[in-house]
Design a protein around this motif. Structure first.
Motif, PDB file in Angstrom:
ATOM      1  N   MET A 164      -7.779  13.370   7.160  1.00 46.66           N
ATOM      2  CA  MET A 164      -8.076  12.410   6.426  1.00 46.66           C
ATOM      3  C   MET A 164      -6.826  11.858   5.517  1.00 46.66           C
ATOM      4  O   MET A 164      -6.359  10.977   5.467  1.00 46.66           O
ATOM      5  CB  MET A 164      -9.284  12.914   5.500  1.00 46.66           C
ATOM      6  N   VAL A 165      -6.096  12.951   5.159  1.00 47.02           N
ATOM      7  CA  VAL A 165      -4.959  12.958   4.361  1.00 47.02           C
ATOM      8  C   VAL A 165      -3.929  12.257   5.167  1.00 47.02           C
ATOM      9  O   VAL A 165      -3.185  11.327   4.603  1.00 47.02           O
ATOM     10  CB  VAL A 165      -4.302  14.250   3.757  1.00 47.02           C
ATOM     11  N   THR A 166      -3.613  12.531   6.254  1.00 48.61           N
ATOM     12  CA  THR A 166      -2.821  11.886   7.359  1.00 48.61           C
ATOM     13  C   THR A 166      -3.378  10.366   7.425  1.00 48.61           C
ATOM     14  O   THR A 166      -2.302   9.374   7.453  1.00 48.61           O
ATOM     15  CB  THR A 166      -2.836  12.478   8.600  1.00 48.61           C
ATOM     16  N   VAL A 167      -4.349  10.185   7.813  1.00 53.85           N
ATOM     17  CA  VAL A 167      -4.757   8.702   7.971  1.00 53.85           C
ATOM     18  C   VAL A 167      -4.632   8.023   6.672  1.00 53.85           C
ATOM     19  O   VAL A 167      -4.271   6.788   6.856  1.00 53.85           O
ATOM     20  CB  VAL A 167      -6.420   8.607   8.382  1.00 53.85           C
ATOM     21  N   VAL A 168      -5.085   8.447   5.636  1.00 59.16           N
ATOM     22  CA  VAL A 168      -4.801   7.940   4.396  1.00 59.16           C
ATOM     23  C   VAL A 168      -3.460   7.608   4.120  1.00 59.16           C
ATOM     24  O   VAL A 168      -2.934   6.601   3.463  1.00 59.16           O
ATOM     25  CB  VAL A 168      -5.501   8.611   3.053  1.00 59.16           C
ATOM     26  N   GLY A 169      -2.445   8.590   4.344  1.00 53.68           N
ATOM     27  CA  GLY A 169      -1.060   8.360   4.068  1.00 53.68           C
ATOM     28  C   GLY A 169      -0.724   7.004   4.916  1.00 53.68           C
ATOM     29  O   GLY A 169       0.290   6.371   4.798  1.00 53.68           O
ATOM     30  N   TRP A 170      -1.216   7.275   6.387  1.00 51.24           N
ATOM     31  CA  TRP A 170      -0.708   6.256   7.321  1.00 51.24           C
ATOM     32  C   TRP A 170      -1.170   4.810   6.739  1.00 51.24           C
ATOM     33  O   TRP A 170      -0.461   4.146   6.848  1.00 51.24           O
ATOM     34  CB  TRP A 170      -1.415   6.668   8.705  1.00 51.24           C
ATOM     35  N   LEU A 171      -2.458   4.898   6.492  1.00 48.73           N
ATOM     36  CA  LEU A 171      -2.613   3.567   5.891  1.00 48.73           C
ATOM     37  C   LEU A 171      -2.147   3.008   4.637  1.00 48.73           C
ATOM     38  O   LEU A 171      -1.634   2.025   4.647  1.00 48.73           O
ATOM     39  CB  LEU A 171      -4.278   3.680   5.337  1.00 48.73           C
TER      40      LEU A 171
ATOM     41  N   VAL B 247       1.088   4.156   3.956  1.00 45.60           N
ATOM     42  CA  VAL B 247       2.338   3.473   4.392  1.00 45.60           C
ATOM     43  C   VAL B 247       2.387   2.307   5.432  1.00 45.60           C
ATOM     44  O   VAL B 247       3.054   1.312   4.963  1.00 45.60           O
ATOM     45  CB  VAL B 247       2.829   4.771   5.483  1.00 45.60           C
ATOM     46  N   HIS B 248       1.342   2.262   5.921  1.00 46.05           N
ATOM     47  CA  HIS B 248       1.202   0.856   6.735  1.00 46.05           C
ATOM     48  C   HIS B 248       0.670  -0.492   5.870  1.00 46.05           C
ATOM     49  O   HIS B 248       1.342  -1.251   5.932  1.00 46.05           O
ATOM     50  CB  HIS B 248      -0.054   1.141   7.799  1.00 46.05           C
ATOM     51  N   HIS B 249      -0.001  -0.086   4.710  1.00 46.96           N
ATOM     52  CA  HIS B 249      -0.260  -1.053   3.713  1.00 46.96           C
ATOM     53  C   HIS B 249       1.185  -1.313   2.973  1.00 46.96           C
ATOM     54  O   HIS B 249       1.366  -2.597   2.613  1.00 46.96           O
ATOM     55  CB  HIS B 249      -1.257  -0.664   2.751  1.00 46.96           C
ATOM     56  N   THR B 250       1.844  -0.147   2.636  1.00 50.25           N
ATOM     57  CA  THR B 250       3.046  -0.654   1.798  1.00 50.25           C
ATOM     58  C   THR B 250       3.946  -1.301   2.646  1.00 50.25           C
ATOM     59  O   THR B 250       4.704  -2.231   2.242  1.00 50.25           O
ATOM     60  CB  THR B 250       3.707   0.707   1.492  1.00 50.25           C
TER      61      THR B 250
ATOM     62  N   GLN C  52       6.889  -6.243   3.694  1.00 50.36           N
ATOM     63  CA  GLN C  52       7.066  -7.371   4.731  1.00 50.36           C
ATOM     64  C   GLN C  52       6.593  -8.677   4.246  1.00 50.36           C
ATOM     65  O   GLN C  52       7.190  -9.817   4.358  1.00 50.36           O
ATOM     66  CB  GLN C  52       6.549  -7.012   6.066  1.00 50.36           C
ATOM     67  N   LEU C  53       5.301  -8.766   3.526  1.00 44.12           N
ATOM     68  CA  LEU C  53       4.837  -9.998   2.992  1.00 44.12           C
ATOM     69  C   LEU C  53       5.803 -10.198   1.834  1.00 44.12           C
ATOM     70  O   LEU C  53       6.275 -11.599   1.872  1.00 44.12           O
ATOM     71  CB  LEU C  53       3.423  -9.611   2.565  1.00 44.12           C
ATOM     72  N   ILE C  54       6.388  -9.293   1.117  1.00 44.11           N
ATOM     73  CA  ILE C  54       7.026  -9.783  -0.088  1.00 44.11           C
ATOM     74  C   ILE C  54       8.292 -10.276   0.425  1.00 44.11           C
ATOM     75  O   ILE C  54       8.838 -11.280  -0.041  1.00 44.11           O
ATOM     76  CB  ILE C  54       7.523  -8.637  -0.914  1.00 44.11           C
TER      77      ILE C  54
END
Length: 348
Positions: A16-23, A25-28, A33-35
């Motif tokens: 869960m932590v990994t998924v949350v971290g990946w999410l 990082v992906h969101h970041t 990228q959007l910025i």
């Protein structure tokens, strides 16, 4: 069992932590990228805007440059027209000035020729008059010497018992005329000096007398019923009553010129021609040198005569100084009449 469950829970938590971290990082990354895309879009818009502004500025500058060039061409054309008109005007003015100068030169030349001819005529007449006066003096001296000789001969033939009268040579006769002139000049110099001193005494004493009279008037000793203006007017009339020396100044100036001309005649009669523009002193010195250069043939009477002529010249120089002093005295007298020094104060 509990251990397996704990491991599963731990693994699930890690996942869960990994998924949350990946999410996260992906969101970041997406956010970054959007910025970046937005920044790129902003940069692109800014670049496009800058390019548009630059193009507009260049277009404006081009239009301004074209307008400036057109204005410069118009100004150049206008300046050229003005310069052409000015050059034409200057050419016309120069032509007019040259014509005026040419006309003035012609008029000046004709006037100079007229003045020169008139001056030459006047100089010729003056030279003829001087020559005539010199010849008259020479003839008079010659006649006087001849008359003296004839009289001596007649006296000797008529009265043989008496000694004959002394005969005069030409130099002695001229010397006698020089002595008579010296006596006359000495007398005139003394009289002129006396008159000048008399007028000067009156001019110098008048301000002193005015101050003394004012002092006595203030204390009521004299002129009690007179005002200060009455006293000033009285002394102005008194200054007017002083002897006027201007007439004597003019008369003696002319007399001085005549005596100087007479000295030139005497020097010429001594055998030395006085050149035009030469001073009498220089002519006398030249005559003395010429006579002394004769050595044994030197005529002592000529030297004595020239010495007396020099004495007359010195008296005439002193007469010139007296006339200058008389002119100053006459000017001061006129100032006392027109604008007295005591009226300059304007008050008591």
């Amino acid at each position: 069992m509990w251990q397996l469950t704990g491991v599963i829970v731990i693994v699930a938590v890690v996942l869960m932590v990994t998924v949350v971290g990946w999410l996260i990082v992906h969101h970041t990354r997406q956010r970054k990228q959007l910025i970046e895309e937005r920044l790129e879009a902003v940069r692109r818009l800014a670049a496009e805007k800058a390019a548009a502004e630059k193009a507009a500025a260049e277009r404006t500058l081009a239009e301004q440059a074209q307008a400036t060039r057109i204005a410069a061409e118009r100004m150049a054309a206008k300046r050229a027209a003005v310069e052409k008109a000015a050059a034409e005007k200057a050419r016309l003015e120069q032509a007019a000035v040259e014509q005026a100068i040419a006309e003035w030169a012609v008029a000046e030349q004709s006037e100079a020729e007229r003045v020169q001819s008139q001056r030459a005529e006047v100089e010729r007449r003056e030279a003829e008059e001087v020559e005539a006066r010199m010849r008259a003096v020479e003839d008079a001296i010659t006649e006087w010497v001849e008359a003296e000789r004839d009289g001596s001969r007649l006296a000797a033939s008529a009265m043989p018992g008496k000694p004959p009268r002394k005969t005069y040579t030409r130099t002695e006769a001229i010397h006698q005329q020089v002595r008579l002139t010296a006596e006359q000049v000495e007398k005139e110099v003394q009289e002129m000096d006396f008159i000048k001193n008399r007028i000067q005494a009156g001019v110098d004493f008048l301000p002193i007398e005015f101050r003394q009279t004012i002092d006595d008037w203030k204390v009521g000793k004299v002129f009690r019923r007179s005002t200060f203006d009455d006293l000033k007017l009285k002394f102005r009339y008194k200054a007017y009553s002083l002897e006027d020396g201007y007439e004597l100044l003019y008369m003696y100036s002319e007399w001085l010129a005549q005596q100087q001309q007479k000295l030139r005649v005497f020097v010429r009669l001594m055998g030395t021609s006085v050149e035009k523009g030469e001073t009498i002193q220089a002519a006398i010195e030249r005559a003395e040198k010429n006579e002394r250069d004769k050595y044994l043939e030197m005529d002592v009477d000529v030297i004595f005569t020239l010495r007396d002529i020099r004495g007359i010249l010195e008296k005439l120089i002193s007469m010139e100084n007296i006339l200058k002093e008389l002119e100053d005295v006459c000017r001061r007298r006129s100032e006392q009449i027109i604008a007295p020094s005591w009226e300059a104060k304007g008050s008591l």
